[in-house]
Every structure is written in C-alpha cells, then in structure tokens.
Design a protein around this motif. Structure first.
Motif, PDB file in Angstrom:
ATOM      1  N   SER A 155      80.225  39.984  41.746  1.00 19.86           N
ATOM      2  CA  SER A 155      79.930  39.251  42.981  1.00 19.86           C
ATOM      3  C   SER A 155      78.416  39.153  43.148  1.00 19.86           C
ATOM      4  O   SER A 155      77.645  39.851  42.475  1.00 19.86           O
TER       5      SER A 155
ATOM      6  N   SER B 205      96.558  41.616  49.369  1.00 22.15           N
ATOM      7  CA  SER B 205      96.099  41.875  48.007  1.00 22.15           C
ATOM      8  C   SER B 205      97.205  42.522  47.170  1.00 22.15           C
ATOM      9  O   SER B 205      97.996  43.329  47.665  1.00 22.15           O
TER      10      SER B 205
ATOM     11  N   VAL C 197      92.979  29.891  38.114  1.00 18.42           N
ATOM     12  CA  VAL C 197      92.216  31.018  37.571  1.00 18.42           C
ATOM     13  C   VAL C 197      91.216  30.491  36.574  1.00 18.42           C
ATOM     14  O   VAL C 197      91.538  29.685  35.707  1.00 18.42           O
TER      15      VAL C 197
ATOM     16  N   THR D 120      88.956  42.588  41.621  1.00 17.01           N
ATOM     17  CA  THR D 120      89.823  41.776  42.475  1.00 17.01           C
ATOM     18  C   THR D 120      90.170  40.425  41.859  1.00 17.01           C
ATOM     19  O   THR D 120      90.971  39.685  42.425  1.00 17.01           O
ATOM     20  N   ASP D 121      89.576  40.090  40.708  1.00 14.42           N
ATOM     21  CA  ASP D 121      89.717  38.742  40.168  1.00 14.42           C
ATOM     22  C   ASP D 121      89.822  38.808  38.645  1.00 14.42           C
ATOM     23  O   ASP D 121      89.641  39.875  38.042  1.00 14.42           O
ATOM     24  N   ARG D 122      90.104  37.677  38.020  1.00 12.95           N
ATOM     25  CA  ARG D 122      90.214  37.583  36.567  1.00 12.95           C
ATOM     26  C   ARG D 122      89.082  36.729  36.000  1.00 12.95           C
ATOM     27  O   ARG D 122      88.662  35.744  36.603  1.00 12.95           O
TER      28      ARG D 122
ATOM     29  N   TYR E 271      87.932  35.832  48.257  1.00 16.75           N
ATOM     30  CA  TYR E 271      86.708  36.287  47.607  1.00 16.75           C
ATOM     31  C   TYR E 271      85.535  36.199  48.580  1.00 16.75           C
ATOM     32  O   TYR E 271      85.316  35.182  49.237  1.00 16.75           O
TER      33      TYR E 271
ATOM     34  N   ALA F  62      85.256  40.476  38.638  1.00 17.14           N
ATOM     35  CA  ALA F  62      86.391  39.937  37.893  1.00 17.14           C
ATOM     36  C   ALA F  62      86.400  40.534  36.494  1.00 17.14           C
ATOM     37  O   ALA F  62      85.342  40.705  35.873  1.00 17.14           O
TER      38      ALA F  62
ATOM     39  N   THR G 171      90.672  31.937  47.290  1.00 20.78           N
ATOM     40  CA  THR G 171      91.620  32.997  46.984  1.00 20.78           C
ATOM     41  C   THR G 171      91.364  33.556  45.599  1.00 20.78           C
ATOM     42  O   THR G 171      91.324  32.812  44.619  1.00 20.78           O
ATOM     43  N   ALA G 172      91.171  34.862  45.529  1.00 21.24           N
ATOM     44  CA  ALA G 172      90.965  35.532  44.240  1.00 21.24           C
ATOM     45  C   ALA G 172      92.309  35.770  43.568  1.00 21.24           C
ATOM     46  O   ALA G 172      93.373  35.575  44.166  1.00 21.24           O
ATOM     47  N   ALA G 173      92.261  36.224  42.336  1.00 20.30           N
ATOM     48  CA  ALA G 173      93.486  36.398  41.562  1.00 20.30           C
ATOM     49  C   ALA G 173      94.408  37.460  42.143  1.00 20.30           C
ATOM     50  O   ALA G 173      95.623  37.422  41.925  1.00 20.30           O
ATOM     51  N   ASP G 174      93.860  38.433  42.890  1.00 17.86           N
ATOM     52  CA  ASP G 174      94.725  39.471  43.465  1.00 17.86           C
ATOM     53  C   ASP G 174      95.325  39.059  44.794  1.00 17.86           C
ATOM     54  O   ASP G 174      96.057  39.827  45.412  1.00 17.86           O
TER      55      ASP G 174
END
Length: 437
Positions: A287, A195, A436, A273-275, A239, A247, A232-235
């Motif tokens: 989430s 991360s 994203v 953790t996400d955008r 996920y 996000a 895969t999350a943005a960080d």
C-alpha cells in the motif's frame, strides 16, 4: 434527609482539612479523596458523586501543560497546546502533534481532556512504561486508547466527525502517531466483517506480538494506490492505500509479514489483503502507507526481504510500577499528616477519618432523635458553602478517570514543529468488485 446530612458531612470534613492545610475546602478535600482508600464509602450517593466530580475538575485544571522526562538524547517532551481560535487542544510528543481534542466530553472541555491525557501519559512514561503498551481498544460502546489496562483517552463522536474520521480509525491514527513519536511499530487495523481473512481477525493487531516463523522471501516490491483506493480487494474488504496492507500471490489473507528495504534497512509490518503483483521478479505489492514507511515511495520499486510472521505465545510486556505523584502542596502535606497523627495517634489521615466516622454516627443518631427534643436541634451545625466549579457541557457518558498526578505551574506551550497529518478516510460508495490484477 440523609442526602443533606451526607453533604453537610462532606462540607464539614473539607473545612477541617482546609484549616489544617491552609487550602480552600474543595481543594483540600480533593487531595484527601484522591489519596485515602477508605473515602469510597461516602461516595455512593449521587449528590456526593457530583461533588467529587467538581473536585476532580478543579484538580485537573491545576495540572500543568508541560512535562519533561530526562534521558539524554532520548529525552521526552509532553506538552498541551491550546488553540484559542477554535478552543481545540492538542497533545505534542517531542513537538509532534499526536492528538487533538475538538469537543467537550466527560464534563471536561478540550483543554481539560488534553491536560488529563498528558498527565496520564507522563506518569506512564516516567515510570518506564513501554510505548508498545499504547493501543486502541473497545470498551462497551466506547472507542478508547489504552496504556496497558488503563484508559489514556476516549475518542468521542464529535471529535471523530470534525476530523472526518470514524472513531476506530481516529483511535488508530492517534495511537500510531504516539507510538511513532516514541519509536514503536504502528498498530494494524484488523479485517472488516466482510473480509475473508481466516487468521488474525482482531479489531486491532499489534505487530510486537508476532515473531518470524523462519520463512523469508526475497525479490522486488512495488506499491499501488490512487487507481485502486476504495475498490474491493481480493479478500472482500475495501482497499485503503493509507493502511498497512499488501498484495501477495498465495499467502493466506490476514497473514502478517515484515518487509525490509535492502537499500536502506527500513522495515514495516503489513497484513495481506489482496492478490498480486503479476510482474516477473516482484514478490509483493505494498500500500502507499507501507511504501512510504520503508522509503520506496519515490522509486516505486525496491529490493526487499519478506519475513512471514506468526503469533508469539510467550509475548508479554511488563507493566510499569507507577511512581507516587508529588503534589504542589508538598510543603503543607506533611503538616496535614502530622496533624492527623497528633490528634488521633494514627498516620496517613487515619485521625481525620476517625473523626469523620464519628460524625457519620452522630448524624445518623440525629435523624432518629424526635423533633420535639430541643437539644437535638441545637446540635445542628451550619455548613459554609463550598467552592464553585463550573462544569463543561457533556457530550457522552463519562469514561474511566484515573488519579491525576501533581499539579505544577503552567508553562507557555510552544508551537509544534510538525503538525500531525490526520488523513481522513475516503468513503467510497459500494461498487462491484474489480477484476483481480
């Protein structure tokens, strides 16, 4: 030779304690070893350590299966439920299953592990312990659940595998089920090594240690789940819709925020953790677990306020002062103490330990006496065999063992009203990062 003398010494001492109390030798010595501070000096030998372990197993087996902490509407019920069909053993908090031991560990069967954990939990809560002190943690190569500085339970690999979880996630699940049953915020799992979160990088994050920094955002929240679960999350992390994450368009990865549903007042703490989201009027994308926590799973969208949190440098929870357990042998314990005082003029087993020390000196002298002297051989005493305790098969090395509290008569466990839903972690093969949203 010294090993045999030490074993004889322990057996002799347990016999005397049993005569005084009217208990079996092994039970009497168990009580004495667990209560006398200066008993440690006779336990350095591995053989004696094994004897102590047998006594501990016997003592744990005598613990009760049900506890009640009165408090009116806030009365706490702690029960051990043994599953005869699978040999598993569960712990229920207010009839909600919060832990399920599925294998032997630390030389203890699942039932004994559950009894020991229930007893530790009872002692902690009965002393006024704060549920926010129940946390997952790491101890060398072990994953544990703590109550303050003490170990409440160890997550063994077999139990984790049978529940289809990794050990860290199972520790988090059990911890949060117990905290929820007691009204405390859940612990958040920290970022994975891949991360890109720059803040709050602990393995486990306690929201109680954070406070609002004064900045509050308002708007609408939505949630996302099945279509993105495992991606895969943005960080850079994967996920997981069953973790408390969210996000946001610009907040730094790893930032903690408290989201409050304005329709019902329910709130939860999540980690960014996400955008996203990129829909007009929406300020945060939760989430699935977070959406469920604030009661917006069905509606999909809800008006919320988002308070940004920062670490509270003054955060501290006082540890409870544990009360002395009241053993089931309460009627015989006073006679034990009186006998010790009458015999040697001291209190709290000092008389018996003075006699024990004298025996140690005698046995050491005996080892130095030439074998040709018949009077030395005549002083040898015959030691009766101690009680037998069957050990459960071990799975891993032992964890810390605390002093158990008082055994009382078992009560018949009741069926749980709502069994714990231990959602397994879905392991998704490596995939390329998605665009994203």
């Amino acid at each position: 030779m010294m090993k045999m003398l030490q074993l004889r010494m322990v057996a002799s001492f347990s016999k005397k304690a049993g005569i005084i109390t009217g208990l079996s030798s092994i039970t009497a010595l168990s009580v004495l070893l667990l209560t006398a501070a200066n008993a440690e000096k006779i336990l350095d030998n591995p053989a004696i350590a094994m004897a102590q372990k047998k006594m501990e197993l016997a003592y744990t087996n005598a613990l009760r299966n049900e506890y009640e902490i009165p408090g009116g509407d806030d009365t706490i019920l702690i029960k051990v439920l043994e599953h005869t069909d699978t040999q598993y053993a569960s712990i229920l908090l207010n009839n909600i299953e919060v832990m399920k031991f599925r294998s032997a560990y630390d030389d203890m069967s699942p039932a004994l592990r559950a009894k020991r954990t229930a007893n530790r939990l009872y002692e902690f809560l009965n002393a006024g312990g704060d549920a926010r002190l129940i946390k997952p943690g790491l101890e060398e190569d072990r994953v544990v659940i703590r109550i303050g500085p003490e170990v409440l339970a160890t997550i063994d690999p077999v139990t984790a595998k049978l529940s289809q979880n990794d050990r860290k996630h199972l520790a988090l699940v059990w911890t949060n089920l117990a905290r929820k049953a007691l009204g405390a915020d859940p612990i958040l799992r920290g970022p994975t090594p891949v991360s890109r979160s720059m803040v709050n990088r602990e393995d486990f994050i306690d929201p109680a240690a954070f406070k609002p920094n004064g900045q509050i955002l308002t708007g609408y929240a939505s949630w996302y789940g099945p279509g993105f679960h495992g991606r895969t999350a943005a960080d850079g992390s994967r996920y997981n819709m069953d973790e408390m994450t969210a996000a946001h368009k610009s907040l730094p990865f790893g930032t903690l925020v408290r989201v409050t549903n304005k329709r019902n007042g329910q709130s939860c703490v999540v980690r960014i953790t996400d955008r996203g989201p990129y829909v007009h009027g929406r300020i945060i994308d939760l989430s699935r677990a977070a959406a469920k926590a604030i009661g917006m799973l069905g509606s999909g969208v809800a008006p919320v306020s988002v308070a940004i949190l920062q670490k509270d440098p003054n955060f501290k929870i006082a540890l409870p002062v544990l009360k002395e357990p009241e053993p089931e042998i309460a009627e015989t314990a006073p006679r034990l103490k009186e006998s010790a005082r009458d015999e040697k003029g001291g209190g709290d087993f000092k008389g018996l330990f003075s006699e024990l020390e004298a025996e140690i000196e005698f046995e050491e002298t005996l080892t130095e006496t030439p074998a040709s002297k018949p009077e030395a051989a005549s002083k040898t005493k015959t030691i009766p065999a101690s009680d037998e305790v069957i050990l459960a098969p071990a799975v891993e090395d032992t964890d810390d063992v605390d002093k158990p509290s008082a055994p009382t008569k078992d009560k018949k466990p009741q069926e749980p009203k709502e069994p714990a839903d231990l959602d397994p972690v879905t392991l998704v093969p490596d995939e390329k990062p998605v665009a994203v949203r």
